[in-house]
Design an enzyme around this catalytic site. Structure first.
Site, PDB file in Angstrom:
ATOM      1  N   CYS A 292       0.838  -1.198   0.000  1.00  0.00           N
ATOM      2  CA  CYS A 292       0.000   0.000   0.000  1.00  0.00           C
ATOM      3  C   CYS A 292       0.878   1.255   0.000  1.00  0.00           C
ATOM      4  O   CYS A 292       1.480   1.567  -1.013  1.00  0.00           O
ATOM      5  CB  CYS A 292      -0.992  -0.052   1.153  1.00  0.00           C
ATOM      6  SG  CYS A 292      -2.502   0.830   0.763  1.00  0.00           S
TER       7      CYS A 292
ATOM      8  N   HIS B 158      -3.703  -5.078   0.470  1.00  0.00           N
ATOM      9  CA  HIS B 158      -3.114  -5.624   1.702  1.00  0.00           C
ATOM     10  C   HIS B 158      -3.127  -7.149   1.680  1.00  0.00           C
ATOM     11  O   HIS B 158      -4.036  -7.764   2.238  1.00  0.00           O
ATOM     12  CB  HIS B 158      -3.894  -5.125   2.924  1.00  0.00           C
ATOM     13  CG  HIS B 158      -3.679  -3.689   3.221  1.00  0.00           C
ATOM     14  ND1 HIS B 158      -2.656  -3.234   4.024  1.00  0.00           N
ATOM     15  CD2 HIS B 158      -4.336  -2.591   2.803  1.00  0.00           C
ATOM     16  CE1 HIS B 158      -2.693  -1.917   4.092  1.00  0.00           C
ATOM     17  NE2 HIS B 158      -3.715  -1.499   3.359  1.00  0.00           N
TER      18      HIS B 158
ATOM     19  N   GLU C 266      -1.455  -9.174   3.339  1.00  0.00           N
ATOM     20  CA  GLU C 266      -1.301  -9.774   4.671  1.00  0.00           C
ATOM     21  C   GLU C 266      -2.651 -10.159   5.284  1.00  0.00           C
ATOM     22  O   GLU C 266      -2.724 -11.048   6.130  1.00  0.00           O
ATOM     23  CB  GLU C 266      -0.526  -8.828   5.604  1.00  0.00           C
ATOM     24  CG  GLU C 266      -1.267  -7.573   6.076  1.00  0.00           C
ATOM     25  CD  GLU C 266      -1.223  -6.402   5.092  1.00  0.00           C
ATOM     26  OE1 GLU C 266      -0.961  -6.638   3.892  1.00  0.00           O
ATOM     27  OE2 GLU C 266      -1.466  -5.254   5.517  1.00  0.00           O
TER      28      GLU C 266
END
Ligand code: GLN
Length: 538
Positions: free
Chosen positions: A382, A507, A509
């Site tokens: 990001c 994102h 993750e």
């Protein structure tokens, strides 16, 4: 599917940070591995509508679901442990409850009645608690905060009512407490637990199971004492010792038969527990063959919870690569052109973290120049990706004033709001949030990592790569390897002639799951490992 949905409530006592989220996720995993369908919900007693507007220092990471809800980071644990996707229905704050009730009051929906905490607030809590009724076998409901907090009271009252209405065969109360070891007395102390249970019982909730966090084993005598004074069966007083990794907690709870006890009390028969893949996963975490050191460049390096999902994704990807991932925290505010080489020395890879606001940006750009020029494996998430584009525009494309509009209005705002966003002023809920599809370029690093050309990833940001500059970036060698299906948004950038340089606008993750990991994290750690091994051979 069992006949009626069973409800398991998890409350916490004595103090916070005992690991209620991990305990809830662990029990959820055990029940799932016995063949039940399970979801986990979190109820938070704060008045904010969601944690989206809270500082990471206050609340840790904001976890974003597929449907774009900004939620508590415990939802991340639920998703990672149970390998499920949650939604806005899994996370509720007191703010949302009050907002809903007040809006209804304004609409006149209460027909002239006085609107009160009981029954109106508690009814709204109950309505939300039972959202998944008949959709899953078991709903685990974690109540945030600690019993005895004033703000938790309506939630506990709702729990009491759900238990009464659905009966003891269909509901269960688990209370997580702390049993401290007092060194000078050489003793484990049960009094805080007794007090906490007393508070719970004053609200009409009798715990069925006590999970006792402790640093020392609970001997039989201590367990009997807790059982007797807390009115809980002796086998239902379960010690939860500190674990080497949070992923070991499900196994240690299974060893103490938590799943058997829960299912017995709820009168549910299931298949046996199957934990083989999980056990192998934990073994790989605990005894890895290799190790790498990754620099994590960010500005919230004091509050590690701010990067919770990234740290967990490293663990997952590390396990798959049989590698321990050591993280070196680098505060971007302390990185300068002069000290960047020294700060990054010895690293096998660098991840530049997400974030908001201009603080620490120049440090990130200094680090990025070095990373790009020296072939250090790089993963930008990001804001980290946006910085990689800014650095490239400045130092490769020669636009010295390239910047993001978020930090500075310049002639070359290479990162900018999209035209339809430009008159946004509100801070809450104005971002691109939640899952969006993305199409990958054939032959790119991203396509190789995902082994697919169509992916779907979660977002949380306002700014995008400015399309005016796309041709320039490509002409100078940057590959725009992931685009939105209508090609209007740049989702992934990478650099050729570099071992592994990937920046993503989303994102990843947030979608890394315990056993399977995330393709990009797996590829990044692999690249770091390759660099490290190459260094050894020299
Ligand atoms: N601040 C940037 C934006 O809003 C990046 C956000 C992030 O890293 N999550 O676009």
């Amino acid at each position: 599917m069992i006949h009626k949905t069973k409800y398991i409530f998890i409350t916490g006592g004595v103090l916070s940070s005992l690991g209620k989220g991990i305990s809830s996720a662990s029990l959820g995993l055990l029940l799932k591995r016995r063949g039940l369908s399970v979801t986990v919900m979190k109820f938070d007693p704060y008045i904010n509508i969601d944690p989206g507007t809270m500082s990471p220092h206050q609340h840790g990471e904001v976890y974003v679901t597929d449907d774009g809800a900004e939620t508590d980071l415990d939802l991340g644990h639920y998703e990672r442990f149970l390998d499920i996707s949650t939604s806005r229905n899994n996370s509720t704050s007191a703010g949302q409850i009050y907002f809903e009730v007040i809006q209804k009051e304004r609409r006149g929906a209460y027909l002239g009645k006085t609107v009160q905490v009981i029954p109106h607030i508690t009814d709204e809590i109950k309505r939300r608690m039972t959202t998944f009724d008949k959709q899953v076998d078991v709903v685990l409901i974690e109540i945030g905060g600690t019993v005895g907090d004033i703000e938790s009271l309506p939630f506990l009252e709702a729990v009491r009512q759900v238990c009464l209405e659905r009966g003891s065969r269909n509901t269960l109360n688990i209370h997580l407490t702390y049993v401290p070891y007092i060194k000078s007395a050489g003793e484990l102390k049960t009094k805080p637990t007794q007090h906490s249970v007393k508070v719970l019982m004053e609200g009409g909730i009798r715990p069925d199971i006590l999970l006792c966090r402790t640093e020392q084993k609970l001997n039989k005598e201590v367990r009997s004492k807790i059982a007797l004074f807390c009115n809980v069966e002796e086998d239902s007083v379960i010690e939860v010792l500190d674990a080497d990794t949070i992923y070991e907690v499900p196994m240690s709870l299974a060893k103490r038969s938590l799943d058997d006890i829960v299912l017995r009390k709820l009168h549910v028969k299931t298949q046996d527990l199957e934990m083989e893949t999980w056990t192998k996963f934990v073994h790989r975490i605990k005894s890895p063959k290799y190790d790498v050191t990754i620099g994590l460049v960010g500005k919230y390096t004091q509050v590690q919870d701010s990067y919770k999902s990234i740290l967990e994704a490293f663990i997952h990807a590390g396990a798959i690569n049989n590698t321990k991932v050591n993280v070196r925290w680098l505060d971007s505010e302390h990185i300068t052109a002069e000290n960047a080489a020294e700060q990054l020395s010895g690293l096998d890879g660098v991840l530049v973290a997400p974030g908001f606001g201009s603080r620490g940006i120049e440090g990130k750009l200094h680090a990025l120049k070095l990373i790009r020029e020296n072939g250090i494996p790089f993963f930008g998430i990001c804001l980290g990706m946006q910085c990689a584009v800014i650095e490239f525009a400045r130092n490769v494309c020669g636009l010295a004033d390239a910047n993001s509009k978020e930090f500075k209005k310049t002639k070359n705002n290479i990162i900018d709001l999209m035209p339809d966003q430009r008159n946004v002023t509100d801070k809450g809920g104005t971002m691109r949030l939640g899952a969006y599809p993305c199409v990958l370029k054939k032959g790119s690093l991203a396509a190789a990592a995902y082994n697919s050309e169509n992916i779907n990833e979660r977002h949380r940001h306002r700014y995008e790569v400015n399309n005016t500059y796309r041709r320039m970036l490509e002409e100078k060698g940057m590959i725009l390897s992931g685009l939105s299906p209508d090609t209007t948004l740049v989702e992934i950038i990478e650099l050729p002639n570099h071992p592994w340089f990937v920046g993503v606008q989303f994102h990843p993750e947030l979608k890394s799951r315990a056993v399977s990991g995330h393709p990009l994290f797996i590829a990044f750690i692999k690249a770091a490992l390759t660099r490290k091994n190459a260094g050894k051979d020299e």
